[in-house]
Design a protein around this motif. Structure first.
Motif, PDB file in Angstrom:
ATOM      1  N   PRO A  34      -0.301   6.091  -1.857  1.00 54.00           N
ATOM      2  CA  PRO A  34      -0.288   5.427  -0.536  1.00 54.00           C
ATOM      3  C   PRO A  34      -1.691   5.201   0.021  1.00 54.00           C
ATOM      4  N   GLU A  35      -2.683   6.019  -0.355  1.00 51.34           N
ATOM      5  CA  GLU A  35      -4.031   5.825   0.199  1.00 51.34           C
ATOM      6  C   GLU A  35      -4.652   4.516  -0.272  1.00 51.34           C
ATOM      7  N   ILE A  36      -4.272   4.053  -1.448  1.00 54.14           N
ATOM      8  CA  ILE A  36      -4.783   2.759  -1.927  1.00 54.14           C
ATOM      9  C   ILE A  36      -4.170   1.623  -1.107  1.00 54.14           C
ATOM     10  N   TRP A  37      -2.864   1.704  -0.859  1.00 48.07           N
ATOM     11  CA  TRP A  37      -2.204   0.661  -0.064  1.00 48.07           C
ATOM     12  C   TRP A  37      -2.729   0.642   1.359  1.00 48.07           C
ATOM     13  N   ASP A  38      -3.046   1.832   1.923  1.00 49.98           N
ATOM     14  CA  ASP A  38      -3.610   1.888   3.278  1.00 49.98           C
ATOM     15  C   ASP A  38      -4.996   1.244   3.300  1.00 49.98           C
ATOM     16  N   ALA A  39      -5.797   1.485   2.273  1.00 46.31           N
ATOM     17  CA  ALA A  39      -7.131   0.904   2.218  1.00 46.31           C
ATOM     18  C   ALA A  39      -7.066  -0.608   2.059  1.00 46.31           C
TER      19      ALA A  39
END
Length: 64
Positions: free
Chosen positions: A56-61
């Motif tokens: 999820p941190e990639i999608w948030d970025a």
């Protein structure tokens, strides 16, 4: 291209040189089979244990 060309004023043998030497790039001993190099062949393949888990941190970025 034109349908007809006029060669009435042409000069026969203008570029002919009887003593001209032609040099052809011919290999006297050609290589029978080129050697192929595959540096990664035979190396073990390892895949991380969390390879298929969502990140999820990639999608948030990307959303920013």
């Amino acid at each position: 291209m034109k349908s007809e060309y006029d060669f009435s004023k042409a000069e026969q043998g203008k570029f002919y040189h009887p003593d001209a030497k032609l040099h052809y790039p011919i290999d006297k001993e050609p290589d029978p089979s080129p050697t192929k190099h595959y540096p990664l062949r035979g190396m073990p393949i390892t895949i991380a244990s969390d390879f298929d888990e969502p990140m999820p941190e990639i999608w948030d970025a990307l959303a920013e």
